[in-house]
Design a protein around this motif. Sequence first.
Motif, PDB file in Angstrom:
ATOM      1  N   SER A  72      24.173  32.798  35.457  1.00 35.01           N
ATOM      2  CA  SER A  72      25.397  33.267  36.123  1.00 35.01           C
ATOM      3  C   SER A  72      26.370  32.113  36.264  1.00 35.01           C
ATOM      4  O   SER A  72      25.974  30.945  36.300  1.00 35.01           O
ATOM      5  N   THR A  73      27.630  32.456  36.398  1.00 33.52           N
ATOM      6  CA  THR A  73      28.607  31.447  36.764  1.00 33.52           C
ATOM      7  C   THR A  73      28.670  31.375  38.290  1.00 33.52           C
ATOM      8  O   THR A  73      28.157  32.265  38.986  1.00 33.52           O
ATOM      9  N   ILE A  74      29.337  30.361  38.773  1.00 30.29           N
ATOM     10  CA  ILE A  74      29.495  30.258  40.230  1.00 30.29           C
ATOM     11  C   ILE A  74      30.314  31.436  40.742  1.00 30.29           C
ATOM     12  O   ILE A  74      30.025  32.002  41.789  1.00 30.29           O
ATOM     13  N   LEU A  75      31.311  31.840  39.954  1.00 32.15           N
ATOM     14  CA  LEU A  75      32.116  32.994  40.364  1.00 32.15           C
ATOM     15  C   LEU A  75      31.235  34.233  40.524  1.00 32.15           C
ATOM     16  O   LEU A  75      31.330  34.956  41.518  1.00 32.15           O
ATOM     17  N   GLU A  76      30.358  34.457  39.551  1.00 26.22           N
ATOM     18  CA  GLU A  76      29.477  35.625  39.639  1.00 26.22           C
ATOM     19  C   GLU A  76      28.562  35.527  40.854  1.00 26.22           C
ATOM     20  O   GLU A  76      28.337  36.518  41.562  1.00 26.22           O
ATOM     21  N   ALA A  77      28.068  34.330  41.108  1.00 16.43           N
ATOM     22  CA  ALA A  77      27.211  34.151  42.285  1.00 16.43           C
ATOM     23  C   ALA A  77      27.995  34.475  43.554  1.00 16.43           C
ATOM     24  O   ALA A  77      27.482  35.128  44.468  1.00 16.43           O
ATOM     25  N   CYS A  78      29.246  34.051  43.610  1.00 12.55           N
ATOM     26  CA  CYS A  78      30.081  34.340  44.780  1.00 12.55           C
ATOM     27  C   CYS A  78      30.317  35.842  44.905  1.00 12.55           C
ATOM     28  O   CYS A  78      30.233  36.404  45.993  1.00 12.55           O
ATOM     29  N   GLN A  79      30.603  36.479  43.770  1.00 12.35           N
ATOM     30  CA  GLN A  79      30.858  37.917  43.815  1.00 12.35           C
ATOM     31  C   GLN A  79      29.630  38.661  44.321  1.00 12.35           C
ATOM     32  O   GLN A  79      29.739  39.569  45.141  1.00 12.35           O
ATOM     33  N   GLN A  80      28.460  38.226  43.840  1.00 13.88           N
ATOM     34  CA  GLN A  80      27.238  38.888  44.294  1.00 13.88           C
ATOM     35  C   GLN A  80      27.032  38.678  45.792  1.00 13.88           C
ATOM     36  O   GLN A  80      26.512  39.544  46.484  1.00 13.88           O
ATOM     37  N   ALA A  81      27.459  37.528  46.276  1.00 14.92           N
ATOM     38  CA  ALA A  81      27.255  37.228  47.690  1.00 14.92           C
ATOM     39  C   ALA A  81      28.409  37.736  48.549  1.00 14.92           C
ATOM     40  O   ALA A  81      28.434  37.508  49.756  1.00 14.92           O
ATOM     41  N   GLY A  82      29.357  38.406  47.919  1.00 10.76           N
ATOM     42  CA  GLY A  82      30.479  38.952  48.681  1.00 10.76           C
ATOM     43  C   GLY A  82      31.472  37.906  49.140  1.00 10.76           C
ATOM     44  O   GLY A  82      32.189  38.113  50.114  1.00 10.76           O
ATOM     45  N   ILE A  83      31.511  36.784  48.449  1.00  9.27           N
ATOM     46  CA  ILE A  83      32.471  35.737  48.821  1.00  9.27           C
ATOM     47  C   ILE A  83      33.672  35.853  47.898  1.00  9.27           C
ATOM     48  O   ILE A  83      33.544  35.693  46.680  1.00  9.27           O
ATOM     49  N   PRO A  84      34.841  36.171  48.440  1.00 11.09           N
ATOM     50  CA  PRO A  84      35.990  36.377  47.557  1.00 11.09           C
ATOM     51  C   PRO A  84      36.507  35.061  46.978  1.00 11.09           C
ATOM     52  O   PRO A  84      36.588  34.052  47.679  1.00 11.09           O
ATOM     53  N   ILE A  85      36.835  35.078  45.706  1.00 10.25           N
ATOM     54  CA  ILE A  85      37.414  33.918  45.027  1.00 10.25           C
ATOM     55  C   ILE A  85      38.680  34.413  44.325  1.00 10.25           C
ATOM     56  O   ILE A  85      38.623  35.403  43.610  1.00 10.25           O
ATOM     57  N   PRO A  86      39.798  33.749  44.538  1.00  7.72           N
ATOM     58  CA  PRO A  86      40.991  34.194  43.818  1.00  7.72           C
ATOM     59  C   PRO A  86      40.901  33.839  42.333  1.00  7.72           C
ATOM     60  O   PRO A  86      40.453  32.753  41.978  1.00  7.72           O
ATOM     61  N   THR A  87      41.291  34.759  41.483  1.00  9.23           N
ATOM     62  CA  THR A  87      41.266  34.512  40.033  1.00  9.23           C
ATOM     63  C   THR A  87      42.550  35.057  39.426  1.00  9.23           C
ATOM     64  O   THR A  87      43.058  36.090  39.857  1.00  9.23           O
ATOM     65  N   LEU A  88      43.061  34.373  38.430  1.00  5.43           N
ATOM     66  CA  LEU A  88      44.224  34.905  37.713  1.00  5.43           C
ATOM     67  C   LEU A  88      43.922  35.096  36.226  1.00  5.43           C
ATOM     68  O   LEU A  88      44.281  36.099  35.641  1.00  5.43           O
ATOM     69  N   CYS A  89      43.252  34.134  35.619  1.00 13.11           N
ATOM     70  CA  CYS A  89      43.030  34.261  34.181  1.00 13.11           C
ATOM     71  C   CYS A  89      41.705  34.927  33.851  1.00 13.11           C
ATOM     72  O   CYS A  89      41.473  35.352  32.734  1.00 13.11           O
ATOM     73  N   TYR A  90      40.835  35.044  34.826  1.00 11.04           N
ATOM     74  CA  TYR A  90      39.510  35.616  34.582  1.00 11.04           C
ATOM     75  C   TYR A  90      39.605  37.118  34.364  1.00 11.04           C
ATOM     76  O   TYR A  90      40.290  37.827  35.097  1.00 11.04           O
ATOM     77  N   ASP A  91      38.926  37.604  33.359  1.00 11.73           N
ATOM     78  CA  ASP A  91      38.828  39.042  33.120  1.00 11.73           C
ATOM     79  C   ASP A  91      37.444  39.281  32.520  1.00 11.73           C
ATOM     80  O   ASP A  91      37.129  38.728  31.477  1.00 11.73           O
TER      81      ASP A  91
END
Lengths: 354, 408, 529
Positions: free
Chosen positions: A17-36
């Motif tokens: 997983s990426t750190i972003l995915e880990a955050c998403q799984q843990a319900g921690i919001p991360i702002p993203t603009l280029c990620y899709d």
Amino acid sequence: MISLTINGKEVQTPQGSTILEACQQAGIPIPTLCYDPDLRLAGSCRMCLVEIKGRPLYAASCVTPAENGIVVETESPGIVAARKVILELLSARHNFNCQVCEKNGNCKFQDYCYQYGIKESRYDYGEETNYPINDCNPFIERDYNKCIMCTRCVRACEEISIARAINVENRGHHAKIATAFDGNLADSPCVFCGQCIMVCPTGALTSKVSAGLGRAYEVDKVLTTCSYCGTGCTLELNVKNDCVVGVTSNRTVTGSPVNKGALCVKGRFGWDFINSPDRLTTPLIKENGQFRAAGWDEALDLVAKRLGEIKTEFGPDSMAVFTSARVTNEENYVAQKFTRAVLGTNNVDHCARL
Amino acid sequence: MIEEKRIVLRNADLINPEKIEDYLQAGGYQGLVKARSMSRPDLIAEIKKSNLRGRGGAAFNCGLKWSFVPADAQVSYVVCNFDEGEPGTYKDRIIVQKDPQLLLEGMAICGHAVNSKQGYIYCRGEYPYVVELLNLAIDQARGKGILGDFNIEVRMGGGAYVCGEETALIESIEGHRGEPRFKPPFPGVAGLWAQPTVVNNVETFSNLPSIVLNGAEWFAAIGAPNYPGTKVLTLTGDVANRVSIEVPTTATLREVIYDFGGGIKEGKKFKAVQVGGTSGGFIPESMLDTPIDFDSMRSIGATLGTGAVFVMDETRDIVDITTRIAKFFEHESCGKCNPCREGTFRAYEIMRKINKGQASVQDIENLTLLSQVMEKACLCGLGQAAPSPILTTLKHFYPEYQARLQIQ
Amino acid sequence: MTNSIGELEKDARCIFVIGSNTTENHPVIGMKIKKNVLYNGARLIVADPRRTDLAKIADVYMPHQPGSDVALVNAMMNVIINEGLANHDFIAQHTEGYEDMAAVISKFTPEYAEPITGVPAEDIRKAARLYAQSGSAAICYAMGLTQHRTGTDNVKSVCNLAMLTGNIGRPGTGVDPLRGQNNVQGACDMGGLPNVFTAYQAVTNDAAREKFEKAWGVPLSGQNGLVLTDVINKAHHGEIKALYVVGENPLMSDPELEHVEEALGKVDFVVVQDIFLSETAKYADVVLPSACFAEKDGTFSNTERRVQRVRKAVSAPGEARTDWEIMCEVATRMGYPMSYENSEQIFEEIRTLTPSYAGISYQRIENGSLQWPCPTEEHPGTPYLHKDGNFSRGLGAFTAIDYITPGELSDEKYPLILTTGRSLFHYHTGTMTRRASALNEHVPAAELEINPEQAKALGIAHDGMVRVSTRRGSLEMKAKVTDMVAPGVIFTTFHFAETPANLLTSSEFLDPTAKIPEYKVSAAKVEKI
Ligand SMILES: Cc1cc2nc3c(=O)[nH]c(=O)nc-3n(C[C@H](O)[C@H](O)[C@H](O)COP(=O)(O)O)c2cc1C
Ligand code: SF4
Ligand code: SF4
Ligand code: SF4
Ligand code: SF4
Ligand code: SF4
Ligand code: FES
């Protein structure tokens, strides 16, 4: 599974997983603009930066693997400052006119400016972008004065539509999205599928057909199936005041099993025949070679009477029904049942072959 | 007094670079022969042990980098970074022009270590005459069958500074826009055409034949222990002798400038030195006794970088120079990531304002914040290093800025 | 489709596209094929008289003469058999009729086919090898294959090809007709055909008929009805007295429009249910306004047999009503009460009579969709048919097919071959897309595609006006000079009422089984005006 610490909390996430995915799984919001999630990663907007203990650089969480034992902070003062600077840098070149922008209320850039309290930009040192907006095509408005250079449109065009109509041109601050030789979309390989609009997080790319008709928060979205070709793409009809004002994509596999949100020009931009003034609104009866409006009862009685007469006089096989490859299964069923059970003939067909 | 020590320039001016026979006579390709007699893991271990660190700027342990290439990789590539886009740097050109076979031998050694059959030399676009020399050298080596089944091809760079960054360089070889990729994955795992790829600098490769031949211990004992060996430096600016030299990494800046450079020209006074290229930090007189090795330079907030040494005398206008540098980065930013694309642009805008005497303390604060964010937030080394001249001049030469501020 | 759209994006290692301009007519499927070819390493073979977008990225492109499909496919099979690339295990275990077919194939060497198809023998060989050796190969076709007097033969030919190589019954294989209209599949599944009830239960089958008689409570005719083109022909002879048209526009879509127009004129009573006053509706005695897809609930079945929901988003304009409500009203008034509360109730009735739909319910497809056959509520649906080579009829039957020439041949007076089709920006007879403002603004009129060489010979300039004529009529339109078409072939679309291309096409040569007109081949001439 691996385990890492995010904002003081221990989080488990699958290997890879990426750190972003880990955050998403843990319900921690991360702002993203280029990620899709459907596109090749870019790691370029740097909005999703996080701090990893012991590493000198901030890490873009969307492209950084989660590793066992790392300690991550997602909203440390340094990270917040960096995000603010990035938003202010983008603001300094952004033509804010949210009050008339199609994307108002559904714009990631607007959301993050709000979230991080960007009232004005420290970096508004004068030079602004001033790109012309005219692109003579009836489908897509391209206003690069609102572009944040996330390149999602470029990647969608290349990876979903496989059209490769647009790319990044120029370098540095002067980089912009353009067709080859910076011409009109109509003179490029563009097929006007609008996948670029689908992925654009800002008001830089919008539908001209929907312009001014309603914004995301004003419309209800009704999931349905495209009525053009046999591919059967799922699309969302946007409805405001009992009127269809646009089409958007549902990008989930379950919601949109055939196309995962991808559409073609007909599905995305060919919906306004629904509101055409040419639509038939009342039954018509021909008298002396001219149509006149009639009530349902009169028209239906006339149809029933004449069909009944012809059936009696010439027999069932003197009648035929053309049902339609355009109407629903239920209607086709009713049409053939009507033909067979009521008219009494098997003369029912449709233009499958034409 | 410190002396020159020649490893990569050992044949310079002693042999005819256009003749492979000369190179062979001077002991050339002995390293390759020895390397090929070693097993791959042993060879990598030997290089690792020598503690040879990359000479392209980042100073990564060369053997360690090679060890990232999976042992079972079917296809892998060896790429030589000869983009040398750093203004004031020409050391790679000197090395290749004086002794092209040395580079080829180094690449072939690497090819053996990582089981690669294909090497590329990505050569700076402004060096067409060097490309000719390289192609001649490759033909000669091939003619003698020395390279075996290791093939080397020269590719011309597109002229953008950022194409020297290893992943942008890879994109460029692939025929794409020269934009850096995010890392990981590192090229060692997925580089050129997504295959494992080793990218090293010309000088790094050129050290390899001697290391293999003389052994890791021999190399590790030269210069500073944590950055052993020599470094080729190019002296520019206001020094008396604008020369290129190869010195052990224990040499201090003062020795370099005064012993080899002959001091400041026309008897003027020293003001500052910028080491490592455009993105290097500015170093004041008080720090001149620092050795040039990578870690010592880093400890004073500077960088060894490519080994360019740009000396400024007392008449130089620091703010003006920093403004020009800001312009360079504004121009060279590839535009991929937000903080660099917009940041270099605004930094130049603010520097111009300061330079014109129209700025306030607030502007300097904005610039400082921007620079601090860029260092940590940018996608590649260009944006991360671009603020360094600004931050170091603000630190060491603040009075020059202050004098330019509008009186409030 | 025997297989699923998604398989064309990754599972298929080779895709043979014949008679389908996929990127324009099924754009989203076209995107998936392109993705597979450009990014996932699939090989692509394209056979089409027009140099389509897919042709440009094909490993082998075969610009065959319109109407020469059988010769082309037979020649590919000839190569496969002669080079030992046939899958004899599959043939032995799962098929019958191989010997008879192989006997016909034996004369179709690539050299024999070359003058018929205009495709170099070597390209036929390359295509055959690619298709046979890829492991899993899919065939996609559309109207370009079926709209010929040999349409049925053409389809059987490609089925032969698939069986010959065992490319059936696995993901990424199969024979995939790409259906032109959104619910052609559904209209057929639902028995909108003169010979079958729902799920292709024959009206001549007593057991099937009894089942429906019992369900519907009336005796039913056991005699096959007339196909659409026969209805028109009979109408011409005054034998059809009443015609009830639901959302169709035969006056644009059918061949030889003048013939259709005359026929409609001879029908005593014409009812048209539509959302617009179509060309056909103008000939109606009564026109009934209906709701469009956005104004009703129901289901469509796409080309891969996927049953998906259509949901009502807005009210129908004025007094317009759904097609089913209108027909129920007429039925009731004719003394056969038909009434349903909603479309779901109709679907529930369909399920009880339609084995392949029996397991599908609105509830099951509320969040998703199912591909039939889906016989029970527990059944997960069927992404691909003939799993492991098990055909529904037992053994897959090869059909021996010889090549016959198209009905219309060019001659001195009409030296060119006109073929018709669709544009990306329009749909069918244009009733909807011509009223979709952006689409119509972008492509407001038909154009005649003509090869640069041909255009030069005829003194025709790009964008210049031309008259195109066949033995049935002529039309005037702008020329589009393009190497999309080979010399000798011209192309136009049939979306535009101003230039109804089917004035030019022929209804004389029908496919004997499917009764499909030969839209794709008309002898024609072009003049500059
Ligand atoms: C903007 C930028 C420009 C660079 N230019 C060069 C260059 O011209 N030559 C070079 O060898 N390395 C250059 N590098 C460093 C390379 O990315 C890479 O670290 C180096 O090629 C690795 O080789 P080494 O380990 O042998 O030093 C540059 C890095 C950055 C960020
Ligand atoms: S793009 Fe977003 S931020 Fe920009 S004007 Fe539109 S709504 Fe506002
Ligand atoms: S509309 Fe489609 S083809 Fe055109 S630029 Fe956007 S994504 Fe590309
Ligand atoms: S146009 Fe939209 S999607 Fe494309 S780069 Fe700009 S903001 Fe991103
Ligand atoms: S969106 Fe386009 S491809 Fe998809 S069903 Fe509609 S017409 Fe067909
Ligand atoms: S830091 Fe600058 S050069 Fe590097 S990727 Fe970002 S914009 Fe490009
Ligand atoms: S979302 Fe991670 S860099 Fe843009």
